[in-house]
Write a protein that holds these residues in place. Structure first.
Motif, PDB file in Angstrom:
ATOM      1  N   TYR A 456       2.706 -26.565  -2.856  1.00 19.58           N
ATOM      2  CA  TYR A 456       1.445 -27.112  -2.376  1.00 19.58           C
ATOM      3  C   TYR A 456       1.605 -27.495  -0.909  1.00 19.58           C
ATOM      4  O   TYR A 456       2.450 -28.333  -0.564  1.00 19.58           O
ATOM      5  N   GLN A 457       0.814 -26.868  -0.040  1.00 19.69           N
ATOM      6  CA  GLN A 457       0.855 -27.229   1.380  1.00 19.69           C
ATOM      7  C   GLN A 457      -0.330 -28.141   1.673  1.00 19.69           C
ATOM      8  O   GLN A 457      -1.489 -27.736   1.568  1.00 19.69           O
ATOM      9  N   PRO A 458      -0.063 -29.364   2.056  1.00 17.28           N
ATOM     10  CA  PRO A 458      -1.149 -30.316   2.323  1.00 17.28           C
ATOM     11  C   PRO A 458      -2.038 -29.844   3.470  1.00 17.28           C
ATOM     12  O   PRO A 458      -1.591 -29.187   4.410  1.00 17.28           O
ATOM     13  N   ILE A 459      -3.294 -30.214   3.393  1.00 16.86           N
ATOM     14  CA  ILE A 459      -4.273 -29.952   4.441  1.00 16.86           C
ATOM     15  C   ILE A 459      -4.738 -31.304   4.963  1.00 16.86           C
ATOM     16  O   ILE A 459      -5.124 -32.191   4.182  1.00 16.86           O
ATOM     17  N   PHE A 460      -4.683 -31.472   6.292  1.00 18.37           N
ATOM     18  CA  PHE A 460      -4.901 -32.777   6.907  1.00 18.37           C
ATOM     19  C   PHE A 460      -6.231 -32.798   7.655  1.00 18.37           C
ATOM     20  O   PHE A 460      -6.694 -31.783   8.188  1.00 18.37           O
ATOM     21  N   SER A 461      -6.812 -33.987   7.714  1.00 24.18           N
ATOM     22  CA  SER A 461      -7.998 -34.200   8.537  1.00 24.18           C
ATOM     23  C   SER A 461      -7.573 -34.160   9.994  1.00 24.18           C
ATOM     24  O   SER A 461      -6.609 -34.818  10.402  1.00 24.18           O
ATOM     25  N   ALA A 462      -8.285 -33.372  10.815  1.00 27.77           N
ATOM     26  CA  ALA A 462      -7.914 -33.265  12.225  1.00 27.77           C
ATOM     27  C   ALA A 462      -8.170 -34.565  12.968  1.00 27.77           C
ATOM     28  O   ALA A 462      -7.427 -34.926  13.892  1.00 27.77           O
ATOM     29  N   SER A 463      -9.194 -35.306  12.571  1.00 30.87           N
ATOM     30  CA  SER A 463      -9.543 -36.524  13.291  1.00 30.87           C
ATOM     31  C   SER A 463      -8.736 -37.722  12.822  1.00 30.87           C
ATOM     32  O   SER A 463      -8.262 -38.524  13.630  1.00 30.87           O
ATOM     33  N   GLY A 464      -8.544 -37.860  11.503  1.00 30.86           N
ATOM     34  CA  GLY A 464      -7.873 -39.053  10.987  1.00 30.86           C
ATOM     35  C   GLY A 464      -6.408 -38.863  10.660  1.00 30.86           C
ATOM     36  O   GLY A 464      -5.657 -39.829  10.560  1.00 30.86           O
ATOM     37  N   GLY A 465      -5.975 -37.626  10.447  1.00 30.05           N
ATOM     38  CA  GLY A 465      -4.577 -37.365  10.158  1.00 30.05           C
ATOM     39  C   GLY A 465      -4.167 -37.568   8.728  1.00 30.05           C
ATOM     40  O   GLY A 465      -3.008 -37.362   8.371  1.00 30.05           O
ATOM     41  N   GLU A 466      -5.101 -37.970   7.826  1.00 26.25           N
ATOM     42  CA  GLU A 466      -4.741 -38.178   6.441  1.00 26.25           C
ATOM     43  C   GLU A 466      -4.891 -36.875   5.642  1.00 26.25           C
ATOM     44  O   GLU A 466      -5.571 -35.946   6.062  1.00 26.25           O
ATOM     45  N   GLY A 512      -4.921 -28.706 -12.706  1.00 28.19           N
ATOM     46  CA  GLY A 512      -4.333 -29.736 -13.557  1.00 28.19           C
ATOM     47  C   GLY A 512      -3.554 -30.759 -12.747  1.00 28.19           C
ATOM     48  O   GLY A 512      -3.653 -31.977 -12.979  1.00 28.19           O
ATOM     49  N   LEU A 513      -2.771 -30.284 -11.768  1.00 28.84           N
ATOM     50  CA  LEU A 513      -2.007 -31.217 -10.937  1.00 28.84           C
ATOM     51  C   LEU A 513      -2.939 -32.043 -10.063  1.00 28.84           C
ATOM     52  O   LEU A 513      -2.746 -33.259  -9.905  1.00 28.84           O
ATOM     53  N   ALA A 514      -3.960 -31.403  -9.465  1.00 31.31           N
ATOM     54  CA  ALA A 514      -4.890 -32.135  -8.611  1.00 31.31           C
ATOM     55  C   ALA A 514      -5.573 -33.256  -9.373  1.00 31.31           C
ATOM     56  O   ALA A 514      -5.767 -34.363  -8.848  1.00 31.31           O
ATOM     57  N   LYS A 515      -5.932 -33.007 -10.611  1.00 28.75           N
ATOM     58  CA  LYS A 515      -6.550 -34.060 -11.418  1.00 28.75           C
ATOM     59  C   LYS A 515      -5.548 -35.157 -11.740  1.00 28.75           C
ATOM     60  O   LYS A 515      -5.864 -36.351 -11.675  1.00 28.75           O
ATOM     61  N   GLN A 516      -4.321 -34.751 -12.051  1.00 25.03           N
ATOM     62  CA  GLN A 516      -3.294 -35.721 -12.455  1.00 25.03           C
ATOM     63  C   GLN A 516      -2.949 -36.682 -11.324  1.00 25.03           C
ATOM     64  O   GLN A 516      -2.788 -37.884 -11.545  1.00 25.03           O
ATOM     65  N   ILE A 517      -2.819 -36.201 -10.080  1.00 23.43           N
ATOM     66  CA  ILE A 517      -2.362 -37.048  -8.981  1.00 23.43           C
ATOM     67  C   ILE A 517      -3.513 -37.560  -8.126  1.00 23.43           C
ATOM     68  O   ILE A 517      -3.285 -38.267  -7.142  1.00 23.43           O
ATOM     69  N   GLY A 518      -4.761 -37.214  -8.477  1.00 25.99           N
ATOM     70  CA  GLY A 518      -5.906 -37.724  -7.745  1.00 25.99           C
ATOM     71  C   GLY A 518      -6.107 -37.084  -6.387  1.00 25.99           C
ATOM     72  O   GLY A 518      -6.645 -37.726  -5.475  1.00 25.99           O
ATOM     73  N   LEU A 519      -5.691 -35.830  -6.223  1.00 28.28           N
ATOM     74  CA  LEU A 519      -5.886 -35.128  -4.962  1.00 28.28           C
ATOM     75  C   LEU A 519      -7.382 -34.888  -4.763  1.00 28.28           C
ATOM     76  O   LEU A 519      -8.083 -34.474  -5.689  1.00 28.28           O
ATOM     77  N   PRO A 520      -7.914 -35.151  -3.543  1.00 27.93           N
ATOM     78  CA  PRO A 520      -9.367 -34.988  -3.336  1.00 27.93           C
ATOM     79  C   PRO A 520      -9.872 -33.610  -3.725  1.00 27.93           C
ATOM     80  O   PRO A 520     -10.891 -33.480  -4.393  1.00 27.93           O
ATOM     81  N   TRP A 521      -9.175 -32.567  -3.283  1.00 23.94           N
ATOM     82  CA  TRP A 521      -9.548 -31.206  -3.693  1.00 23.94           C
ATOM     83  C   TRP A 521      -8.339 -30.291  -3.551  1.00 23.94           C
ATOM     84  O   TRP A 521      -7.380 -30.611  -2.857  1.00 23.94           O
ATOM     85  N   ILE A 522      -8.425 -29.180  -4.230  1.00 25.75           N
ATOM     86  CA  ILE A 522      -7.328 -28.212  -4.235  1.00 25.75           C
ATOM     87  C   ILE A 522      -7.889 -26.843  -3.884  1.00 25.75           C
ATOM     88  O   ILE A 522      -8.981 -26.461  -4.326  1.00 25.75           O
ATOM     89  N   ALA A 523      -7.167 -26.082  -3.048  1.00 19.23           N
ATOM     90  CA  ALA A 523      -7.575 -24.732  -2.649  1.00 19.23           C
ATOM     91  C   ALA A 523      -6.713 -23.710  -3.376  1.00 19.23           C
ATOM     92  O   ALA A 523      -5.488 -23.839  -3.420  1.00 19.23           O
ATOM     93  N   SER A 669       3.188 -30.454   7.574  1.00 16.02           N
ATOM     94  CA  SER A 669       3.946 -30.430   6.319  1.00 16.02           C
ATOM     95  C   SER A 669       4.185 -28.991   5.895  1.00 16.02           C
ATOM     96  O   SER A 669       3.289 -28.148   5.993  1.00 16.02           O
ATOM     97  N   ARG A 670       5.393 -28.741   5.439  1.00 21.88           N
ATOM     98  CA  ARG A 670       5.690 -27.458   4.817  1.00 21.88           C
ATOM     99  C   ARG A 670       5.167 -27.461   3.378  1.00 21.88           C
ATOM    100  O   ARG A 670       4.844 -28.526   2.836  1.00 21.88           O
ATOM    101  N   PRO A 671       5.089 -26.300   2.732  1.00 25.11           N
ATOM    102  CA  PRO A 671       4.731 -26.296   1.306  1.00 25.11           C
ATOM    103  C   PRO A 671       5.718 -27.140   0.498  1.00 25.11           C
ATOM    104  O   PRO A 671       6.924 -27.063   0.700  1.00 25.11           O
ATOM    105  N   LEU A 672       5.173 -27.957  -0.405  1.00 26.98           N
ATOM    106  CA  LEU A 672       5.976 -28.917  -1.153  1.00 26.98           C
ATOM    107  C   LEU A 672       5.899 -28.630  -2.639  1.00 26.98           C
ATOM    108  O   LEU A 672       4.929 -28.048  -3.134  1.00 26.98           O
ATOM    109  N   SER A 673       6.933 -29.091  -3.341  1.00 24.21           N
ATOM    110  CA  SER A 673       6.862 -29.066  -4.798  1.00 24.21           C
ATOM    111  C   SER A 673       5.887 -30.130  -5.261  1.00 24.21           C
ATOM    112  O   SER A 673       5.457 -30.999  -4.487  1.00 24.21           O
ATOM    113  N   ALA A 674       5.535 -30.102  -6.517  1.00 25.46           N
ATOM    114  CA  ALA A 674       4.583 -31.086  -7.048  1.00 25.46           C
ATOM    115  C   ALA A 674       5.122 -32.501  -6.892  1.00 25.46           C
ATOM    116  O   ALA A 674       4.396 -33.428  -6.480  1.00 25.46           O
TER     117      ALA A 674
END
Length: 698
Positions: A456-466, A512-523, A669-674
């Protein structure tokens, strides 16, 4: 002499009628096989094994091949599709057909239930000539359709295809017109010498084909007998006329026989040799001993994308193109060479007397050059490309089958290398095909045994960095080969039909992982091959429902090529997904055929600028203007914009200043494990606030 001539003419007519009836039976079985194989190529390779029986299959077969009635049904009698005279009918077998179709279906079922004997070919297609319940006569052929049912379902209740072709006056007319046989008809008993019996499998006569005997010599005798008796002075002239007429008749019969003999060994459309003559020529070339050390060349020729010609311009244009291709090839080949058409758009050339590999390659290049010029057809000018594979071998050193296999392997290699080329067979090609087949099997096993992983490679907000989301990336760590490149095994999955199962596996795991960890959205990436399959939207939404994952938290990444297809299937799938709330992103935007028109015509939520533009952003001033134009265009159309491949701080600052919405790359961030993703999300400030999260999902 009159009796012998009449008998010969009658025997020829009997032979012609018998041959035509037998050819009709073989043609029906071949047409069924052709229809099933074509459905395999179109639906099996596109939609995956055991996907569905295409709507209108029975209607298409009935209309395409003039089968009077076609049924697609299960062995237990339940009918999926039925067609009568090219039109869809009630989904049931007509009472007149039921007994005959059921009998042949039971034979197919019995054949399927028996284990295959090693070394002996299995035959699960049953064919017969029957008198139906309404008294009509018909050819009936039944074969299984195992490509559209799972192995378990197929073994318990096989899916069958039945064709009923009536032997009526309409079917007799072509025989009468083709061979000039008057009064041909089907009767219940043998009342004339001009009769051919139609028998069932037990060799029992069911009916007879009868016509008026020709008797040309008898009619001649009636015409000349009276004048010969009346005037002895004219007898010499009458004899001369008689002999001349007989000579013309004999020449006509000889010409007909020569023509029939030619057609039995040649393709009627192009005049090239057919498969029988091709195999004979290849055997003779390989067994012919010469004083010099010459070799035999076999070339496999295939027209690139010939199906598109038929689909676009019609089969008449396709036939005309094949005739022109055959004519050009014949002109270029020497007299000792044999050109054969093996079927469809596939040709082959047997050329003895080859002295070297360079000599063989020169011949192939000449053929490629001859076919490179545009073809002037009745529908207009057309240009095509061809792929060729060739193999050469010394006589008696290999079998015809092996030489043909090598040429086909080389042809397959030409197709994979981009078409419009000729390739010489090399032993390494066998290893490549074997390696590819091995990898296909290992990929299937990896999917079944859960050996694939998701990064999973995180995607960040350009303005806020989160972190506002993540992209799911499939990885395969082979126990022996190590890490297998996704570009390779994804392409392999698309080619072999595994992509449907693999794509749904990735979707289920990622959501399934996005729901489990509360990720806002998954691509999740979706292959163009998947988009060509009906029911994709329903399958995706069903998985979301089973997991309990909100549709607006799923972002599907597609390539520009999916939209360029402009197919009704793609439009329908995108519409259903967008109506359900699923977001659609264009991946690698700008790397293909970037077009504002399809961004307006399709309901797209986001564009992802290809990493090739970001990589040299700081080094090439022109790229700054191009990327800024992409971002401004996206904002003007109300689209989110993600920049891929952000690898240094200067790139991040420039993209943020230009108004890019999201950033993704190794800098962040590089692609990460779950587990690593969960740890990253737990860090303070990594997740967006509730307000930002609402804006993201909106």
């Amino acid at each position: 002499m009159a009796r012998e001539i009449d008998s010969a003419a009658l025997n020829e007519q009997k032979s012609a009628v018998t041959s035509n009836i037998e050819d009709t039976g073989q043609r029906i079985q071949l047409e069924q096989s052709t229809a099933a194989n074509r459905a395999d190529r179109v639906f099996y390779s596109t939609h995956g094994r055991f996907a569905w029986v295409p709507n209108g299959l029975a209607e298409w077969i009935s209309r395409q091949f003039n089968h009077d009635r076609v049924y697609v049904y299960y062995l237990d009698g339940s009918v999926l599709q039925a067609s009568s005279h090219g039109q869809q009918s009630n989904s049931e077998i007509l009472p007149s057909d039921r007994e005959a179709v059921t009998l042949l279906s039971e034979q197919v079922g019995a054949s399927l239930s028996q284990p295959a004997i090693e070394g002996q070919p299995s035959s699960t297609c049953c064919f017969g000539f029957r008198r139906l319940e309404d008294g009509s006569l018909a050819f009936i052929s039944v074969r299984p359709l195992d490509s559209f049912a799972s192995a378990a379902d197929f073994s318990s209740n096989p899916l069958l295809l039945a064709s009923v072709v009536l032997l009526n006056e309409q079917a007799m007319n072509p025989i009468s017109q083709r061979f000039g046989i008057p009064g041909i008809r089907a009767v219940g008993g043998s009342l004339s010498s001009a009769t051919v019996a139609l028998r069932d499998e037990q060799d029992r006569p069911l009916a007879y084909i009868q016509w008026s005997p020709p008797a040309p010599a008898a009619r001649l005798f009636q015409q000349v007998a009276l004048p010969a008796i009346m005037s002895i002075l004219l007898i010499g002239g009458c004899i001369f006329v008689l002999l001349a007429w007989l000579r013309r008749t004999s020449l006509s019969l000889e010409s007909s026989q020569t023509r029939a003999s030619f057609l039995s060994m040649h393709d009627a459309l192009t005049g090239a040799a057919n498969r029988v003559l091709f195999e004979q020529s290849l055997r003779e070339a390989l067994h012919y001993q010469t004083l010099s050390e010459s070799k035999v060349l076999l070339i496999s020729v295939d027209l690139d994308r010939f199906k598109e010609v038929n689909d676009t311009f019609g089969h008449a244009a396709g036939d005309e193109l094949l005739r022109e291709v055959g004519r050009r090839l014949m002109v270029e080949l020497p007299e000792e060479a044999t050109l054969a058409r093996l079927g469809g758009d596939e040709f082959a050339v047997v050329q003895p007397g080859i002295v070297s590999d360079g000599h063989a390659r020169w011949i192939c290049q000449r053929l490629l050059l001859a076919l490179s010029d545009p073809f002037a057809l009745s529908t207009g000018t057309m240009s095509i490309t061809v792929s060729m594979g060739f193999a050469i071998e010394t006589p008696s050193s290999t079998s015809p089958q092996e030489l043909a296999r090598r040429a086909d392997v080389a042809l397959y290699h030409s197709k994979n290398e981009g078409r419009n080329r000729c390739t010489l067979y090399e032993p390494a090609m066998d290893a490549d095909r074997k390696e590819r087949l091995t990898l296909e099997i290992e990929l299937r096993n990896a999917l079944v045994q859960d050996e694939l992983q998701l990064a999973y490679q995180p995607i960040f907000s350009a303005s806020g960095g989160e972190i506002v989301g993540a992209e799911a990336l499939c990885r395969w760590q082979h126990p022996v080969r190590g890490a297998v490149s996704p570009e390779f095994f994804i392409a392999l999955a698309e080619e072999t039909g595994i992509i449907d199962e693999l794509g749904m596996w990735v979707l289920r795991r990622a959501c399934g992982l996005a729901k489990q960890i509360g990720l806002p959205w998954i691509a999740v990436n979706v292959s163009p091959v998947q988009f060509n399959r009906a029911g994709l939207a329903e399958q995706i939404l069903q998985i979301l429902h089973e997991i309990g994952f909100e549709a607006d938290r799923l972002e599907l990444e597609i390539t520009e090529g999916v939209l360029l297809q402009r197919s009704a299937q793609v439009q329908e799938t995108l519409s259903k997904l967008r109506d359900a709330g699923v977001r659609i992103a264009i991946d690698d935007f700008g790397a293909g055929y970037a077009s504002i028109s399809y961004l307006r015509n399709y309901r797209i939520d986001k564009i992802k600028i290809d990493r090739a533009f970001i990589k040299s952003l700081n080094d090439d001033p022109s790229l700054l203007h191009i990327v800024r134009a992409m971002i401004d265009m996206g904002k003007a159309m109300g689209l989110s914009v993600t920049a891929e491949g952000v690898e240094d701080e200067a790139q991040r600052r420039a993209l943020t200043a230009m108004g890019c919405t999201h950033l993704q790359g190794f800098l962040l961030s590089r692609p990460l494990s779950a587990d690593s993703l969960v740890q990253l999300l737990a860090e303070p400030g990594s997740m967006p606030s509730a307000g930002l999260l609402a804006n993201e999902l909106a």
